[in-house]
Design a protein around this motif. Sequence first.
Motif, PDB file in Angstrom:
ATOM      1  N   GLY A   6      17.102  -8.529 -37.951  1.00 19.75           N
ATOM      2  CA  GLY A   6      16.741  -7.508 -38.695  1.00 19.75           C
ATOM      3  C   GLY A   6      15.944  -8.012 -40.008  1.00 19.75           C
ATOM      4  O   GLY A   6      15.126  -7.479 -40.519  1.00 19.75           O
ATOM      5  N   ASP A   7      15.949  -9.492 -40.004  1.00 15.90           N
ATOM      6  CA  ASP A   7      15.087 -10.353 -40.831  1.00 15.90           C
ATOM      7  C   ASP A   7      13.785 -10.167 -39.983  1.00 15.90           C
ATOM      8  O   ASP A   7      13.705 -10.709 -38.801  1.00 15.90           O
ATOM      9  CB  ASP A   7      15.504 -11.605 -40.949  1.00 15.90           C
ATOM     10  CG  ASP A   7      14.672 -12.548 -41.797  1.00 15.90           C
ATOM     11  OD1 ASP A   7      14.943 -13.156 -42.653  1.00 15.90           O
ATOM     12  OD2 ASP A   7      13.375 -12.595 -41.525  1.00 15.90           O
ATOM     13  N   ARG A   8      12.635  -9.637 -40.353  1.00  6.27           N
ATOM     14  CA  ARG A   8      11.342  -9.369 -39.538  1.00  6.27           C
ATOM     15  C   ARG A   8      10.933 -10.992 -39.135  1.00  6.27           C
ATOM     16  O   ARG A   8       9.854 -11.164 -38.221  1.00  6.27           O
ATOM     17  CB  ARG A   8      10.157  -8.658 -40.448  1.00  6.27           C
ATOM     18  CG  ARG A   8      10.675  -7.275 -40.396  1.00  6.27           C
ATOM     19  CD  ARG A   8       9.688  -6.503 -41.075  1.00  6.27           C
ATOM     20  NE  ARG A   8       9.804  -6.566 -42.509  1.00  6.27           N
ATOM     21  CZ  ARG A   8       8.977  -5.809 -43.485  1.00  6.27           C
ATOM     22  NH1 ARG A   8       7.867  -5.302 -42.970  1.00  6.27           N
ATOM     23  NH2 ARG A   8       9.185  -5.994 -44.815  1.00  6.27           N
ATOM     24  N   VAL A   9      11.016 -12.094 -40.085  1.00  6.56           N
ATOM     25  CA  VAL A   9      10.652 -13.348 -39.862  1.00  6.56           C
ATOM     26  C   VAL A   9      11.145 -13.881 -38.452  1.00  6.56           C
ATOM     27  O   VAL A   9      10.598 -14.324 -37.570  1.00  6.56           O
ATOM     28  CB  VAL A   9      10.688 -14.333 -41.020  1.00  6.56           C
ATOM     29  CG1 VAL A   9      10.458 -15.623 -40.641  1.00  6.56           C
ATOM     30  CG2 VAL A   9       9.945 -13.681 -42.288  1.00  6.56           C
ATOM     31  N   ASN A  10      12.662 -13.646 -38.465  1.00  3.01           N
ATOM     32  CA  ASN A  10      13.352 -14.042 -37.270  1.00  3.01           C
ATOM     33  C   ASN A  10      13.037 -13.241 -36.023  1.00  3.01           C
ATOM     34  O   ASN A  10      12.855 -13.934 -35.068  1.00  3.01           O
ATOM     35  CB  ASN A  10      14.725 -13.997 -37.633  1.00  3.01           C
ATOM     36  CG  ASN A  10      15.497 -15.095 -38.493  1.00  3.01           C
ATOM     37  OD1 ASN A  10      14.783 -15.920 -38.803  1.00  3.01           O
ATOM     38  ND2 ASN A  10      16.360 -14.683 -38.937  1.00  3.01           N
ATOM     39  N   ALA A  11      12.789 -11.963 -36.396  1.00  7.24           N
ATOM     40  CA  ALA A  11      12.406 -11.083 -35.155  1.00  7.24           C
ATOM     41  C   ALA A  11      10.942 -11.580 -34.540  1.00  7.24           C
ATOM     42  O   ALA A  11      10.843 -11.670 -33.402  1.00  7.24           O
ATOM     43  CB  ALA A  11      12.474  -9.612 -35.484  1.00  7.24           C
ATOM     44  N   THR A  12      10.059 -11.876 -35.399  1.00  8.19           N
ATOM     45  CA  THR A  12       8.807 -12.370 -35.069  1.00  8.19           C
ATOM     46  C   THR A  12       9.160 -13.490 -34.314  1.00  8.19           C
ATOM     47  O   THR A  12       8.259 -14.048 -33.329  1.00  8.19           O
ATOM     48  CB  THR A  12       7.808 -12.394 -36.242  1.00  8.19           C
ATOM     49  OG1 THR A  12       7.805 -11.188 -36.888  1.00  8.19           O
ATOM     50  CG2 THR A  12       6.367 -12.670 -35.674  1.00  8.19           C
TER      51      THR A  12
ATOM     52  N   ARG B 270       9.016 -14.324 -46.518  1.00  6.93           N
ATOM     53  CA  ARG B 270      10.018 -13.367 -46.849  1.00  6.93           C
ATOM     54  C   ARG B 270       9.680 -12.762 -48.207  1.00  6.93           C
ATOM     55  O   ARG B 270       9.952 -11.662 -48.409  1.00  6.93           O
ATOM     56  CB  ARG B 270      11.526 -13.828 -46.826  1.00  6.93           C
ATOM     57  CG  ARG B 270      11.853 -14.374 -45.373  1.00  6.93           C
ATOM     58  CD  ARG B 270      13.234 -15.123 -45.547  1.00  6.93           C
ATOM     59  NE  ARG B 270      13.689 -15.087 -44.117  1.00  6.93           N
ATOM     60  CZ  ARG B 270      13.303 -16.009 -43.267  1.00  6.93           C
ATOM     61  NH1 ARG B 270      12.546 -16.979 -43.558  1.00  6.93           N
ATOM     62  NH2 ARG B 270      14.006 -15.962 -41.965  1.00  6.93           N
TER      63      ARG B 270
ATOM     64  N   LEU C 122       7.666  -9.905 -47.506  1.00  7.51           N
ATOM     65  CA  LEU C 122       8.000  -8.794 -46.791  1.00  7.51           C
ATOM     66  C   LEU C 122       8.897  -8.090 -47.692  1.00  7.51           C
ATOM     67  O   LEU C 122       9.328  -6.995 -47.293  1.00  7.51           O
ATOM     68  CB  LEU C 122       8.727  -9.406 -45.522  1.00  7.51           C
ATOM     69  CG  LEU C 122       7.899  -9.836 -44.563  1.00  7.51           C
ATOM     70  CD1 LEU C 122       8.693 -10.477 -43.442  1.00  7.51           C
ATOM     71  CD2 LEU C 122       6.908  -9.003 -44.031  1.00  7.51           C
TER      72      LEU C 122
END
Length: 452
Positions: free
Chosen positions: A372-378, A436, A439
Amino acid sequence: MSEAHPVDTRLPFARQLAFGIQHVLIMYTGCITVPLVFGAAAGLDRATIGLLISADLLVAGIITLIQSLGVGKLAGARLPIICGATFVGLNPMILIAKEYGLDAVYGSMLIGGVVGIALAWPFARVVRFFPPLVTGTVLTVVGVSLIGVAGGLIIGTDPKAAGFAAPSNIGLAAVVVLIAVGFVCLGRGVWSQLGVLIALAAGIVLALPMGLVSTAGIGTADWIGIPQPFHFGAPQFPVTAVVAMSIVMAVVFAESTASMLAISEITGKPIGKGDLARGLVGDGLSGVLGGVFTAFVDTIFNQNVGAVAATRVYSRYVTAVSGAILVVLGLVPRIGEVIAAIPKPVVGGVGLVLFATVAVVGVNTLRQADLGDRVNATIAATAIGIGLLPELTSGMFAKFPTSAQILLDSGVTLGAGAAFLLNLAFNHTKLGTLARAQLTPVTPAASAPVSS
């Protein structure tokens, strides 16, 4: 006097033997698939593949014994662990074999094992740099990239060959897949656990009237024998091959660490950094023994971790019995020779299920990360994309130096490197805090209500 923990408790011999045999049956297909696939991809004859299978079973048995019983304060986690050949090293080994030869495959594996032993204790202290975000990404890349190898076994690799993409071979593989899915999904208890092995046996029976099972030469191998050290000649150590196998060892370390922590949680037996490090030394030893006896790097088999949880039989002496059984099987070359006669479409069908399962395990591992964290997903998306590029784009690095292609053409090394470096940059430095902050939506300051 305090009662021994269930992990350290011996069961009656009959029960230990029964559960030990069950563990072997659960892991057997996955273990022998690696030498079958590697041998076929490397163009080895059936007798040589049989030798690889024997060596594979022998080393898997030795490492399982070490992990279960321990060797003083040097090696072994002393947990109910079953080890076997890992799929992680398969693609890099195939690339090394094609570029440098088999002597380089096993030379680089040997050095990778030595590197692993040297790094086991430091790795146990920095395991936080290999969270589910990294290991899940790598396992997903491994599983997806190996599906192409399974496809090559099913249809062949030479488009000019008469039997290339024969519908009968594709149909046979499809039936094998359906049988495996049927037993795994609809079977109960042991029938579900042995579904892939049953599919393999059924595929052999179906292949007989198709003329795909050749029995010529079976029976020439000895009943009893020890795999010959350095069967393919004096080991060679190309730098890029050694780097590739060292990266494989790091990925195996991350995978095994997760498995040991899971076993600790399942059994209720606490595991410290020392236990973890000694377990990783066992992985490194598998690389050394694999390099000497022409076997494969071993990892902890997660399906057997699941069996420990399902049966609630936590004794490490049960898995030690499994290790002893594997050693005995490895010392019977004729067994390896018979297994090597399994038709390639059958191996491909079974491999398809197993390799896709590795990918699903990777996806499931990624669920433990905060996507759900966009950094991790990226990070996950980018690393998976980079890892799959050479697998899906043939010849992408063809104009690079041949030595560099071993690393660049391997989705495992590219994906692992990308995931590790991106995670390091964005989850262990101020760069992640900055990313983060960009974001996070800014909440407007409270103000007086506006009158209409």
